[in-house]
Design a protein around this motif. Structure first.
Motif, PDB file in Angstrom:
ATOM      1  N   ASN A  63       1.214  57.714  82.307  1.00 21.40           N
ATOM      2  CA  ASN A  63       0.761  58.651  81.288  1.00 21.40           C
ATOM      3  C   ASN A  63       1.883  59.592  80.862  1.00 21.40           C
ATOM      4  OD1 ASN A  63      -1.523  59.849  79.762  1.00 21.40           O
ATOM      5  ND2 ASN A  63      -1.122  61.620  81.071  1.00 21.40           N
ATOM      6  N   ILE A  64       2.638  60.103  81.837  1.00 21.38           N
ATOM      7  CA  ILE A  64       3.733  61.016  81.528  1.00 21.38           C
ATOM      8  C   ILE A  64       4.829  60.299  80.746  1.00 21.38           C
ATOM      9  CG2 ILE A  64       5.588  62.391  82.551  1.00 21.38           C
ATOM     10  CD1 ILE A  64       3.637  63.029  84.856  1.00 21.38           C
ATOM     11  N   GLY A  65       5.165  59.084  81.163  1.00 17.30           N
ATOM     12  CA  GLY A  65       6.190  58.319  80.456  1.00 17.30           C
ATOM     13  C   GLY A  65       5.819  58.043  79.008  1.00 17.30           C
ATOM     14  N   GLN A  66       4.550  57.699  78.774  1.00 16.74           N
ATOM     15  CA  GLN A  66       4.092  57.425  77.415  1.00 16.74           C
ATOM     16  C   GLN A  66       4.126  58.674  76.544  1.00 16.74           C
ATOM     17  OE1 GLN A  66       0.106  55.890  77.142  1.00 16.74           O
ATOM     18  NE2 GLN A  66       0.141  55.741  74.923  1.00 16.74           N
ATOM     19  N   ILE A  67       3.579  59.780  77.050  1.00 19.18           N
ATOM     20  CA  ILE A  67       3.555  61.023  76.272  1.00 19.18           C
ATOM     21  C   ILE A  67       4.976  61.503  75.979  1.00 19.18           C
ATOM     22  CG2 ILE A  67       2.875  63.460  76.300  1.00 19.18           C
ATOM     23  CD1 ILE A  67       0.477  62.662  77.998  1.00 19.18           C
ATOM     24  N   ALA A  68       5.872  61.349  76.961  1.00 20.68           N
ATOM     25  CA  ALA A  68       7.258  61.769  76.773  1.00 20.68           C
ATOM     26  C   ALA A  68       7.920  60.990  75.640  1.00 20.68           C
ATOM     27  CB  ALA A  68       8.044  61.584  78.064  1.00 20.68           C
ATOM     28  N   TYR A  69       7.759  59.677  75.648  1.00 18.72           N
ATOM     29  CA  TYR A  69       8.389  58.896  74.582  1.00 18.72           C
ATOM     30  C   TYR A  69       7.798  59.235  73.222  1.00 18.72           C
ATOM     31  CZ  TYR A  69       9.585  55.387  71.257  1.00 18.72           C
ATOM     32  OH  TYR A  69      10.021  54.773  70.103  1.00 18.72           O
ATOM     33  N   LEU A  70       6.489  59.384  73.135  1.00 16.01           N
ATOM     34  CA  LEU A  70       5.865  59.688  71.844  1.00 16.01           C
ATOM     35  C   LEU A  70       6.367  61.018  71.290  1.00 16.01           C
ATOM     36  CD1 LEU A  70       2.197  58.477  72.470  1.00 16.01           C
ATOM     37  CD2 LEU A  70       4.018  57.332  71.174  1.00 16.01           C
ATOM     38  N   ASN A  71       6.651  61.982  72.159  1.00 17.69           N
ATOM     39  CA  ASN A  71       7.212  63.250  71.697  1.00 17.69           C
ATOM     40  C   ASN A  71       8.672  63.096  71.295  1.00 17.69           C
ATOM     41  OD1 ASN A  71       5.482  65.869  71.891  1.00 17.69           O
ATOM     42  ND2 ASN A  71       4.802  64.573  73.585  1.00 17.69           N
ATOM     43  N   ALA A  72       9.406  62.263  72.010  1.00 19.60           N
ATOM     44  CA  ALA A  72      10.791  61.986  71.613  1.00 19.60           C
ATOM     45  C   ALA A  72      10.811  61.319  70.244  1.00 19.60           C
ATOM     46  CB  ALA A  72      11.462  61.100  72.657  1.00 19.60           C
ATOM     47  N   LEU A  73       9.899  60.380  70.033  1.00 20.80           N
ATOM     48  CA  LEU A  73       9.793  59.700  68.743  1.00 20.80           C
ATOM     49  C   LEU A  73       9.416  60.680  67.646  1.00 20.80           C
ATOM     50  CD1 LEU A  73       9.726  56.936  67.242  1.00 20.80           C
ATOM     51  CD2 LEU A  73       7.285  56.831  67.802  1.00 20.80           C
ATOM     52  N   ARG A  74       8.530  61.592  67.964  1.00 26.27           N
ATOM     53  CA  ARG A  74       8.064  62.590  67.004  1.00 26.27           C
ATOM     54  C   ARG A  74       9.210  63.433  66.451  1.00 26.27           C
ATOM     55  NH1 ARG A  74       4.669  67.697  69.314  1.00 26.27           N
ATOM     56  NH2 ARG A  74       4.515  68.958  67.398  1.00 26.27           N
ATOM     57  N   PHE A  75      10.185  63.745  67.292  1.00 28.53           N
ATOM     58  CA  PHE A  75      11.294  64.600  66.877  1.00 28.53           C
ATOM     59  C   PHE A  75      12.609  63.842  66.706  1.00 28.53           C
ATOM     60  CE2 PHE A  75       8.313  67.531  68.922  1.00 28.53           C
ATOM     61  CZ  PHE A  75       8.223  68.516  67.949  1.00 28.53           C
TER      62      PHE A  75
END
Length: 402
Positions: free
Chosen positions: A297-309
């Motif tokens: 869960n943490i890995g997924q949320i982290a990447y999605l935020n990296a993608l967001r910015f």
């Protein structure tokens, strides 16, 4: 102390009168401690442009008044629930007596130490009552960023990827460090977009973090400590409890959407259809499934935020990781999967001490650290602290002015 602090025997050997500065990060689950101890003092070598290299490979730099402190930074941890053990340790080593005239720091009768984290507010009265210490509170996010920036710039081989069971150390280009995403996994998780020194924004986070793993693990397995729970997960098999894609599709992959038969479709999903009580499941399997769920869960949320910015670099820190192979592997696989191989998770050797180190950096007398410092410490393994036994000491040089 049963693993509550790192390298207890190795770290606690410096004479009391050599201690200079102490900083704390008091979190919901753990207290992280960083303190600086001098080893010797040298005059400036004026023939080398106020810079010389000592016999240990650390870079020495001269200060304005010609005084130089060579020493080490020490890293320790305690459980917050056992805060009195932390207080006893500080008292026994007199770490709260800040500054000693003979080692270059002005002596001080004011017992004021830098502290960050929620516990710096929660336990302020306790420190005052028990030790006469006043906690000079440093903003938590600022401390995390300062600590991470320092480590990434100053410590060789601080960052690494973890792929197929192998650590691959990453050379950091100081001219191309920013921007990056810092994912600090403590009791909860903060995700911070770092754009430079003192330039940052907390862009996301999740309440599902290390405290979740420890709390649910304690309820489900009766495990007494975080480290015991990690060790238990090492012996487990999450497929006994997790529902896989293959369980739904008769052992087949779901290739149309890129899912293999071994991908997890539902964490703890098999428990729904099986007529079994908690006591009938192995605690090891429960711990493994729980660790997998939270790390994914943490890995997924982290990447999605990296993608967001549009961030290309993602660094993971915090004491949830603890150099644990399965945790790093799960986070790495999650980032690789969701990014389709375009992003890599990077981890930090001093992962749990970012906040404490950042608080330490706020001492005004610490004017400058060298551009390159040498990582010291034992390379032995301790099952209670995982891979953290080589994270205990940094040799460094600090300027001091009178």
């Amino acid at each position: 102390m049963e693993g509550d602090r790192i390298e207890e025997v190795t770290l606690v050997h410096s004479p009391v009168d050599e201690i200079s500065h102490l900083a704390l990060d008091i979190g919901g689950s753990l207290i992280k401690m960083v303190y600086f101890s001098t080893s010797r003092e040298q005059p400036i070598d004026k023939t080398q442009n106020n810079s010389s290299r000592d016999s240990h490979g650390g870079v020495s730099r001269g200060s304005k008044d010609g005084r130089l402190l060579n020493g080490r930074l020490y890293f320790l941890k305690f459980e917050t629930s056992k805060i009195n053990e932390c207080l006893d340790f500080i008292s026994s080593k007199q770490l709260h007596y800040r500054g000693h005239q003979h080692c270059g720091f002005p002596a001080s009768d004011k017992n004021i130490i830098k502290a960050t984290g929620g516990g710096a507010f929660k336990f302020a009265d306790l420190f005052k009552e028990k030790l006469g210490i006043s906690l000079d509170k440093v903003e938590e996010m600022s401390s995390l960023v300062s600590g991470a920036n320092f480590l990434l710039k100053a410590v060789p081989s601080e960052a690494f990827t973890y792929v197929n069971g192998q650590r691959n150390y990453v050379q950091i280009d100081h001219n191309d460090l920013y921007p990056y995403l810092l994912v600090n996994i403590g009791s909860g998780v903060s995700m911070i977009k770092v754009d430079g020194d003192g330039k940052y924004e907390r862009v996301s986070g999740t309440s599902v973090g290390g405290g979740t793993f420890w709390g649910l693990g304690k309820l489900l397995t009766k495990c007494k400590s975080f480290d015991d729970l990690l060790e238990m997960s090492h012996q487990g098999n999450n497929r006994v409890i997790d529902m896989l894609v293959g369980d739904i599709y008769g052992g087949m992959d779901y290739l149309k959407i890129g899912l293999s038969s071994t991908a997890i479709a539902s964490s703890f999903g098999k428990a729904v259809s099986e007529n079994r009580e908690l006591e009938e499941y192995r605690p090891e399997d429960v711990a493994r499934s729980l660790l997998r769920m939270i790390s994914n869960n943490i890995g997924q949320i982290a990447y999605l935020n990296a993608l967001r910015f549009g961030l290309k670099k993602i660094f993971f820190g915090g004491f949830f990781i603890r150099g644990h192979a399965y945790t790093m592997d799960t986070i790495s696989v999650a980032v690789d999967f969701w990014s389709k191989g375009e992003a890599k998770a990077m981890f930090l050797r001093h992962e749990g001490f970012l906040g404490a180190l950042g608080a330490f950096m706020n001492y005004q007398l610490v004017e400058e650290f060298p551009d390159s410092i040498r990582l010291m410490g034992e390379k032995t393994r301790d099952p209670l602290v995982g891979d953290l036994t080589d994270n205990g000491v940094i040799e460094c040089c600090v300027q001091a002015s009178n």
